[in-house]
Design a protein around this motif. Structure first.
Motif, PDB file in Angstrom:
ATOM      1  N   CYS A  22       0.849  -1.191   0.000  1.00  0.00           N
ATOM      2  CA  CYS A  22       0.000   0.000   0.000  1.00  0.00           C
ATOM      3  C   CYS A  22       0.882   1.238   0.000  1.00  0.00           C
ATOM      4  CB  CYS A  22      -0.914   0.011   1.222  1.00  0.00           C
ATOM      5  SG  CYS A  22      -2.014  -1.406   1.300  1.00  0.00           S
ATOM      6  N   ASN A  23       0.686   2.061  -0.965  1.00  0.00           N
ATOM      7  CA  ASN A  23       1.470   3.280  -1.070  1.00  0.00           C
ATOM      8  C   ASN A  23       0.494   4.444  -1.142  1.00  0.00           C
ATOM      9  OD1 ASN A  23       3.505   5.099  -1.376  1.00  0.00           O
ATOM     10  ND2 ASN A  23       3.859   4.652  -3.549  1.00  0.00           N
ATOM     11  N   TYR A  24      -0.019   4.829   0.010  1.00  0.00           N
ATOM     12  CA  TYR A  24      -1.001   5.911   0.049  1.00  0.00           C
ATOM     13  C   TYR A  24      -0.624   6.879   1.148  1.00  0.00           C
ATOM     14  CZ  TYR A  24      -5.316   8.493   0.047  1.00  0.00           C
ATOM     15  OH  TYR A  24      -6.223   9.506  -0.038  1.00  0.00           O
ATOM     16  N   GLU A  25      -0.576   8.128   0.816  1.00  0.00           N
ATOM     17  CA  GLU A  25      -0.261   9.183   1.752  1.00  0.00           C
ATOM     18  C   GLU A  25      -1.550   9.940   2.032  1.00  0.00           C
ATOM     19  OE1 GLU A  25       2.642  10.863   3.719  1.00  0.00           O
ATOM     20  OE2 GLU A  25       3.340   9.118   2.637  1.00  0.00           O
ATOM     21  N   LEU A  26      -1.940  10.024   3.300  1.00  0.00           N
ATOM     22  CA  LEU A  26      -3.114  10.805   3.658  1.00  0.00           C
ATOM     23  C   LEU A  26      -2.796  12.286   3.532  1.00  0.00           C
ATOM     24  CD1 LEU A  26      -4.441   8.914   6.793  1.00  0.00           C
ATOM     25  CD2 LEU A  26      -5.496   9.019   4.538  1.00  0.00           C
ATOM     26  N   ASP A  27      -3.713  13.029   2.958  1.00  0.00           N
ATOM     27  CA  ASP A  27      -3.551  14.474   2.803  1.00  0.00           C
ATOM     28  C   ASP A  27      -4.268  15.150   3.962  1.00  0.00           C
ATOM     29  OD1 ASP A  27      -3.483  17.120   2.103  1.00  0.00           O
ATOM     30  OD2 ASP A  27      -4.564  16.891   0.224  1.00  0.00           O
ATOM     31  N   TRP A  28      -3.502  15.588   4.945  1.00  0.00           N
ATOM     32  CA  TRP A  28      -4.087  16.204   6.135  1.00  0.00           C
ATOM     33  C   TRP A  28      -4.277  17.708   5.969  1.00  0.00           C
ATOM     34  CZ3 TRP A  28      -6.085  12.855   9.363  1.00  0.00           C
ATOM     35  CH2 TRP A  28      -5.551  11.571   9.417  1.00  0.00           C
ATOM     36  N   THR A  29      -3.963  18.236   4.779  1.00  0.00           N
ATOM     37  CA  THR A  29      -4.098  19.682   4.578  1.00  0.00           C
ATOM     38  C   THR A  29      -5.499  20.077   4.127  1.00  0.00           C
ATOM     39  OG1 THR A  29      -3.362  19.566   2.267  1.00  0.00           O
ATOM     40  CG2 THR A  29      -1.649  19.873   3.972  1.00  0.00           C
ATOM     41  N   TYR A  40     -12.153  16.559   3.748  1.00  0.00           N
ATOM     42  CA  TYR A  40     -12.987  15.949   2.721  1.00  0.00           C
ATOM     43  C   TYR A  40     -14.329  15.588   3.329  1.00  0.00           C
ATOM     44  CZ  TYR A  40      -8.622  15.760   0.213  1.00  0.00           C
ATOM     45  OH  TYR A  40      -7.456  16.105  -0.407  1.00  0.00           O
ATOM     46  N   LEU A  41     -15.345  16.318   2.946  1.00  0.00           N
ATOM     47  CA  LEU A  41     -16.691  16.077   3.449  1.00  0.00           C
ATOM     48  C   LEU A  41     -17.537  15.461   2.345  1.00  0.00           C
ATOM     49  CD1 LEU A  41     -17.219  19.447   5.349  1.00  0.00           C
ATOM     50  CD2 LEU A  41     -16.677  17.219   6.335  1.00  0.00           C
ATOM     51  N   PRO A  42     -18.603  14.770   2.726  1.00  0.00           N
ATOM     52  CA  PRO A  42     -19.474  14.193   1.693  1.00  0.00           C
ATOM     53  C   PRO A  42     -20.129  15.280   0.859  1.00  0.00           C
ATOM     54  CG  PRO A  42     -20.466  13.976   3.875  1.00  0.00           C
ATOM     55  CD  PRO A  42     -19.088  14.512   4.070  1.00  0.00           C
ATOM     56  N   LYS A  43     -20.372  14.967  -0.394  1.00  0.00           N
ATOM     57  CA  LYS A  43     -21.095  15.876  -1.281  1.00  0.00           C
ATOM     58  C   LYS A  43     -22.566  15.513  -1.211  1.00  0.00           C
ATOM     59  CE  LYS A  43     -17.399  17.819  -2.965  1.00  0.00           C
ATOM     60  NZ  LYS A  43     -16.833  18.799  -2.084  1.00  0.00           N
ATOM     61  N   PHE A  44     -23.388  16.453  -0.829  1.00  0.00           N
ATOM     62  CA  PHE A  44     -24.819  16.199  -0.702  1.00  0.00           C
ATOM     63  C   PHE A  44     -25.512  16.536  -2.018  1.00  0.00           C
ATOM     64  CE2 PHE A  44     -23.363  16.598   3.581  1.00  0.00           C
ATOM     65  CZ  PHE A  44     -24.159  15.725   4.296  1.00  0.00           C
ATOM     66  N   PRO A  45     -26.285  15.605  -2.548  1.00  0.00           N
ATOM     67  CA  PRO A  45     -27.007  15.888  -3.787  1.00  0.00           C
ATOM     68  C   PRO A  45     -28.228  16.755  -3.511  1.00  0.00           C
ATOM     69  CG  PRO A  45     -27.551  13.698  -3.012  1.00  0.00           C
ATOM     70  CD  PRO A  45     -26.494  14.247  -2.077  1.00  0.00           C
ATOM     71  N   ASP A  46     -28.708  17.394  -4.543  1.00  0.00           N
ATOM     72  CA  ASP A  46     -29.981  18.146  -4.491  1.00  0.00           C
ATOM     73  C   ASP A  46     -30.013  19.221  -3.415  1.00  0.00           C
ATOM     74  OD1 ASP A  46     -31.002  16.581  -6.576  1.00  0.00           O
ATOM     75  OD2 ASP A  46     -31.679  15.050  -5.177  1.00  0.00           O
ATOM     76  N   LEU A  47     -28.924  19.962  -3.280  1.00  0.00           N
ATOM     77  CA  LEU A  47     -28.916  21.060  -2.323  1.00  0.00           C
ATOM     78  C   LEU A  47     -29.712  22.235  -2.888  1.00  0.00           C
ATOM     79  CD1 LEU A  47     -25.168  21.012  -1.233  1.00  0.00           C
ATOM     80  CD2 LEU A  47     -27.133  20.147   0.041  1.00  0.00           C
TER      81      LEU A  47
END
Length: 190
Positions: A133-140, A143-150
């Protein structure tokens, strides 16, 4: 499938997945010290032993994982309270959903090696997967969910904040009502 008394079917599916994923398919074992009469006599340990045997028989590596619901063993009572809050249950309700034991925390490599001392290769295999696994978390960024039909001008952040303030029941009712009205508006526009 072992629980259901269908080891041949478990074997067949394992071979199918091995054919599809090759060396990137692994069997998984866990041991939270659980035993349940509905498991056909299995415990976490005895089921894990069966899976390790199956892996050796089929040439499939086995990894060890642990369900993580809280950080430390000492956090188990807090998780129990949070579970009650989330399900609107009381601690003294005997029929409520609950986690058995205090083993659902983030264990160290040493703790996992001790737990699986009878099959040290499963820990080595787990570390092998981790190395892939080569994944770096981006703490900068957040990331929130995108709500449909706003509604116009409404943001996902605002919808999430409102949902937290409203609580799960009210947020669900609001979301369903919102979706219903948006569908009606679309139907009228057609």
């Amino acid at each position: 499938m072992y629980f259901d008394g269908r080891p041949d079917e478990a074997r067949r599916w394992a071979l199918t997945y091995k054919e599809i994923f090759g060396e990137d398919f692994y069997l998984e074992v866990q041991d939270h010290g659980l035993a349940d009469p509905n498991w056909g006599g299995f415990t976490d340990r005895t089921l894990s032993e069966q899976i390790v045997r199956l892996g050796a028989e089929l040439g499939i590596k086995v990894i060890a994982t642990n369900d993580n619901h809280y950080l430390t063993r000492e956090d188990a009572p807090t998780q129990d309270v949070l579970s009650c809050i989330g399900t609107a249950s009381r601690l003294d309700d005997e029929n409520r959903k609950r986690m058995t034991g205090t083993e659902f925390y983030i264990k160290s490599e040493e703790e996992m090696r001790e737990l699986f001392s009878w099959a040290p290769e499963v820990i080595d295999n787990t570390l092998e997967v981790a190395a892939k696994c080569n994944y770096e978390l981006d703490w900068t960024h957040m990331y929130l969910p995108k709500f449909p039909d706003l509604d116009p001008g409404e943001t996902s952040e605002g919808a999430l904040s409102q949902g937290v303030r409203d609580g799960p029941g009210q947020a669900l009712r609001r979301g369903l009502a919102h979706a219903y009205h948006r569908r009606r508006e679309r139907a009228r526009a057609l």
